[in-house]
Design a protein around this motif. Structure first.
Motif, PDB file in Angstrom:
ATOM      1  N   THR A  56      -7.229   2.689  -8.583  1.00 27.26           N
ATOM      2  CA  THR A  56      -7.970   3.026  -7.364  1.00 27.26           C
ATOM      3  C   THR A  56      -9.461   3.169  -7.650  1.00 27.26           C
ATOM      4  O   THR A  56     -10.299   2.571  -6.969  1.00 27.26           O
ATOM      5  CB  THR A  56      -7.432   4.327  -6.747  1.00 27.26           C
ATOM      6  OG1 THR A  56      -6.051   4.132  -6.374  1.00 27.26           O
ATOM      7  CG2 THR A  56      -8.218   4.695  -5.499  1.00 27.26           C
ATOM      8  N   SER A  84     -10.887  -0.333  -8.960  1.00 31.40           N
ATOM      9  CA  SER A  84     -10.985  -1.382  -7.944  1.00 31.40           C
ATOM     10  C   SER A  84     -12.136  -1.118  -6.986  1.00 31.40           C
ATOM     11  O   SER A  84     -12.733  -2.058  -6.435  1.00 31.40           O
ATOM     12  CB  SER A  84      -9.664  -1.523  -7.182  1.00 31.40           C
ATOM     13  OG  SER A  84      -9.342  -0.329  -6.490  1.00 31.40           O
ATOM     14  N   VAL A  88      -7.793   0.267  -2.488  1.00 26.40           N
ATOM     15  CA  VAL A  88      -6.334   0.232  -2.584  1.00 26.40           C
ATOM     16  C   VAL A  88      -5.802   1.655  -2.704  1.00 26.40           C
ATOM     17  O   VAL A  88      -6.022   2.321  -3.726  1.00 26.40           O
ATOM     18  CB  VAL A  88      -5.882  -0.603  -3.795  1.00 26.40           C
ATOM     19  CG1 VAL A  88      -4.365  -0.648  -3.877  1.00 26.40           C
ATOM     20  CG2 VAL A  88      -6.440  -2.019  -3.699  1.00 26.40           C
ATOM     21  N   LEU A 147      -3.403   4.440  -3.641  1.00 30.96           N
ATOM     22  CA  LEU A 147      -2.275   4.654  -4.548  1.00 30.96           C
ATOM     23  C   LEU A 147      -2.047   6.148  -4.691  1.00 30.96           C
ATOM     24  O   LEU A 147      -2.986   6.938  -4.594  1.00 30.96           O
ATOM     25  CB  LEU A 147      -2.552   4.049  -5.928  1.00 30.96           C
ATOM     26  CG  LEU A 147      -2.797   2.546  -5.996  1.00 30.96           C
ATOM     27  CD1 LEU A 147      -3.235   2.149  -7.398  1.00 30.96           C
ATOM     28  CD2 LEU A 147      -1.547   1.777  -5.584  1.00 30.96           C
ATOM     29  N   THR A 151       2.373   2.777  -3.621  1.00 30.24           N
ATOM     30  CA  THR A 151       1.546   2.424  -2.473  1.00 30.24           C
ATOM     31  C   THR A 151       2.148   3.089  -1.238  1.00 30.24           C
ATOM     32  O   THR A 151       3.280   3.585  -1.285  1.00 30.24           O
ATOM     33  CB  THR A 151       1.515   0.897  -2.283  1.00 30.24           C
ATOM     34  OG1 THR A 151       2.859   0.438  -2.029  1.00 30.24           O
ATOM     35  CG2 THR A 151       0.952   0.199  -3.507  1.00 30.24           C
ATOM     36  N   VAL A 192       0.856  -4.542  -4.561  1.00 33.30           N
ATOM     37  CA  VAL A 192      -0.421  -5.026  -4.036  1.00 33.30           C
ATOM     38  C   VAL A 192      -0.946  -6.103  -4.974  1.00 33.30           C
ATOM     39  O   VAL A 192      -1.059  -5.874  -6.186  1.00 33.30           O
ATOM     40  CB  VAL A 192      -1.466  -3.894  -3.917  1.00 33.30           C
ATOM     41  CG1 VAL A 192      -2.860  -4.477  -3.648  1.00 33.30           C
ATOM     42  CG2 VAL A 192      -1.095  -2.931  -2.798  1.00 33.30           C
ATOM     43  N   ALA A 244      -4.283  -8.664  -4.672  1.00 28.10           N
ATOM     44  CA  ALA A 244      -5.410  -8.975  -3.795  1.00 28.10           C
ATOM     45  C   ALA A 244      -6.627  -9.387  -4.604  1.00 28.10           C
ATOM     46  O   ALA A 244      -6.821  -8.954  -5.740  1.00 28.10           O
ATOM     47  CB  ALA A 244      -5.750  -7.769  -2.923  1.00 28.10           C
ATOM     48  N   CYS A 263       2.096  -2.276  -8.912  1.00 30.95           N
ATOM     49  CA  CYS A 263       3.421  -2.085  -8.304  1.00 30.95           C
ATOM     50  C   CYS A 263       4.130  -0.962  -9.053  1.00 30.95           C
ATOM     51  O   CYS A 263       3.662  -0.494 -10.092  1.00 30.95           O
ATOM     52  CB  CYS A 263       4.248  -3.372  -8.385  1.00 30.95           C
ATOM     53  SG  CYS A 263       4.806  -3.762 -10.063  1.00 30.95           S
ATOM     54  N   HIS A 307      -1.142  -8.243   0.327  1.00 33.45           N
ATOM     55  CA  HIS A 307      -2.561  -7.898   0.317  1.00 33.45           C
ATOM     56  C   HIS A 307      -2.740  -6.472   0.832  1.00 33.45           C
ATOM     57  O   HIS A 307      -2.016  -6.023   1.728  1.00 33.45           O
ATOM     58  CB  HIS A 307      -3.354  -8.869   1.189  1.00 33.45           C
ATOM     59  CG  HIS A 307      -4.824  -8.868   0.911  1.00 33.45           C
ATOM     60  ND1 HIS A 307      -5.661  -7.891   1.400  1.00 33.45           N
ATOM     61  CD2 HIS A 307      -5.599  -9.708   0.184  1.00 33.45           C
ATOM     62  CE1 HIS A 307      -6.897  -8.136   0.991  1.00 33.45           C
ATOM     63  NE2 HIS A 307      -6.891  -9.236   0.248  1.00 33.45           N
ATOM     64  N   HIS A 308      -3.719  -5.770   0.289  1.00 29.64           N
ATOM     65  CA  HIS A 308      -3.921  -4.374   0.689  1.00 29.64           C
ATOM     66  C   HIS A 308      -4.476  -4.233   2.103  1.00 29.64           C
ATOM     67  O   HIS A 308      -4.516  -3.121   2.647  1.00 29.64           O
ATOM     68  CB  HIS A 308      -4.848  -3.655  -0.302  1.00 29.64           C
ATOM     69  CG  HIS A 308      -6.258  -4.136  -0.276  1.00 29.64           C
ATOM     70  ND1 HIS A 308      -6.621  -5.375  -0.730  1.00 29.64           N
ATOM     71  CD2 HIS A 308      -7.402  -3.544   0.154  1.00 29.64           C
ATOM     72  CE1 HIS A 308      -7.920  -5.529  -0.588  1.00 29.64           C
ATOM     73  NE2 HIS A 308      -8.423  -4.436  -0.053  1.00 29.64           N
ATOM     74  N   ASP A 309      -4.875  -5.311   2.736  1.00 30.92           N
ATOM     75  CA  ASP A 309      -5.342  -5.224   4.123  1.00 30.92           C
ATOM     76  C   ASP A 309      -4.249  -4.720   5.062  1.00 30.92           C
ATOM     77  O   ASP A 309      -4.543  -4.260   6.163  1.00 30.92           O
ATOM     78  CB  ASP A 309      -5.830  -6.602   4.603  1.00 30.92           C
ATOM     79  CG  ASP A 309      -7.264  -6.870   4.184  1.00 30.92           C
ATOM     80  OD1 ASP A 309      -7.932  -5.949   3.676  1.00 30.92           O
ATOM     81  OD2 ASP A 309      -7.732  -8.028   4.353  1.00 30.92           O
ATOM     82  N   PHE A 344      -2.756  -2.099   4.880  1.00 34.51           N
ATOM     83  CA  PHE A 344      -2.920  -0.660   5.069  1.00 34.51           C
ATOM     84  C   PHE A 344      -4.089  -0.326   5.996  1.00 34.51           C
ATOM     85  O   PHE A 344      -4.297   0.836   6.330  1.00 34.51           O
ATOM     86  CB  PHE A 344      -3.155   0.017   3.717  1.00 34.51           C
ATOM     87  CG  PHE A 344      -2.065  -0.247   2.728  1.00 34.51           C
ATOM     88  CD1 PHE A 344      -0.740  -0.026   3.050  1.00 34.51           C
ATOM     89  CD2 PHE A 344      -2.352  -0.706   1.445  1.00 34.51           C
ATOM     90  CE1 PHE A 344       0.285  -0.275   2.148  1.00 34.51           C
ATOM     91  CE2 PHE A 344      -1.349  -0.952   0.528  1.00 34.51           C
ATOM     92  CZ  PHE A 344      -0.035  -0.735   0.876  1.00 34.51           C
TER      93      PHE A 344
END
Length: 375
Positions: free
Chosen positions: A219, A222, A229, A231, A313, A319, A321, A334, A365-367, A369
């Motif tokens: 987190t 990134s 992201v 987590l 997640t 995730v 991405a 994961c 993809h994290h989008d 969320f």
């Protein structure tokens, strides 16, 4: 601009090591940066299951991914053992999810039927057995009186997770990759001419691409490359017994007899933040259920209890991405690093370098969320 490596993988755990191993097989120059042994390592709490059945309920993309990864595991394991010289103790003889009442069994039938219906193009890989069928299929099982039956995943199995991690790192190095341990990454900086500079514990290196696979540390890392992201840690407590004569012929959800004869009992799912404490309540919860399934465990000595943190997640799915603001930076995370190791070393590594379609990654993809964006 000249770079030291084609790809820098940040995180040498189960996910990062599998991807790095796959990338070296694709003739990429890869640096794998690993942290300290005292880091929050999900591998320490890994049950060693290579599991597909029931996974991804109401999440067809994750179900499909899990099945394909489990099906790829036998070839993946053979190749990894040959390259590393390390036995993984991998077996694929099925996996059980026990039901402790007729009501639980009926509910399990409905759940597995619905799970199969999510992907009608895939042949069924699981079935539900009542107690009589279960005892015929596994005649050496001495079950507790409450066991009404179980679901059986035909392509499920188990592996020694610590040997798996050692094999991935060993084979990666033998393929020409470079592994740097005790290198906690402090900064990732995009370079004007393309690529990235990664700074880690007095060590600075450049790479054309960066993959963040640092578990719970992902987190913060990134965010350095424009990826948001979410987590969270989830504590899992485990118990292990002394070595016993064979009593569980295949792994089960929450019970696994290892190749050495010890029996692993677990795993709790606790939302307690970064607390790594073990508790009497957790031990009692795990032991009570285990004894209802296998009463013979009452004579076994418990030799260890420990806890580690899973990487979760919000929806439990992986995730994968790429950063839009920092082209060339990506994340892979994961909580199923063992089950998905074959995918990470194979299809994911190929997609990462553009040698295979990335369509399989779209659902992860994290989008997803981003509620505002989804709306």
């Amino acid at each position: 601009m000249s770079t030291d490596y084609d790809v820098i993988v940040v995180g040498g755990g189960m996910v990062g090591a599998a991807v790095a191993y796959g990338l070296t097989g694709l003739k990429r120059r890869v640096l794998l940066l690993d942290g300290a042994d005292t880091d929050y390592r999900a591998a320490k709490a890994n049950f060693g299951l290579v599991w597909a059945h029931g996974k991804g309920f109401e999440q067809p993309a994750y179900q499909r991914l899990s099945i394909e990864a489990a099906q790829a595991w036998p070839d993946f394991a053979r190749r990894l053992e040959e390259e590393s010289g390390i036995s993984l103790a991998y077996e694929r003889n099925g996996g059980l999810h026990f039901c402790l009442s007729e009501q639980e069994l009926a509910s399990r039938v409905k759940r597995i039927d619905a799970w199969h219906a999510q992907t009608p193009d895939i042949s069924p890989t699981a079935r539900v057995l009542d107690r009589n069928e279960l005892e015929r299929r596994f005649p050496t099982l001495r079950l507790g009186r409450e066991v009404a039956g179980a679901s059986l995943g035909d392509i499920d199995g188990h592996v020694n997770p610590l040997r798996l991690l050692a094999a991935l790192q060993t084979a990666f190095v033998r393929r020409g990759g470079r592994l740097e341990c005790n290198r906690a990454v402090m900064a990732i900086r995009a370079l004007a001419g393309g690529g990235f500079e990664v700074s880690a514990s007095g060590y600075s290196v450049r790479g054309g691409r960066v993959l963040i696979a640092a578990g719970l540390g992902s987190t913060a890392l990134s965010a350095m490359v424009g990826l948001d992201v979410p987590l969270r840690p989830q504590r899992g407590q485990l118990l292990v017994t002394e070595r016993l004569a064979p009593l569980l012929p295949v792994p089960a959800s929450g019970l696994r007899q290892t190749g050495e004869g010890t029996v692993m009992i677990g795993v709790t799912q606790e939302e307690v933040g970064y607390d790594l404490a073990t508790t009497a309540e957790g031990a009692v919860q795990m032991v009570r259920k285990a004894l209802r399934i296998l009463p013979d465990l009452a004579r076994a000595k418990l030799v260890r209890q420990w806890a580690c943190l899973r990487v979760m997640t919000p929806d439990g799915m992986p995730v994968y991405a790429d950063s839009k603001s920092h082209p060339g930076a990506s994340i892979a995370t994961c909580h199923s690093g063992v089950s998905l190791a074959s995918f990470h070393a194979g299809p994911y590594a190929k997609a990462f370098v553009g040698e295979a379609s990335t369509a399989v990654l779209d659902d992860f993809h994290h989008d997803r969320f981003n509620v505002q964006k989804a709306a």
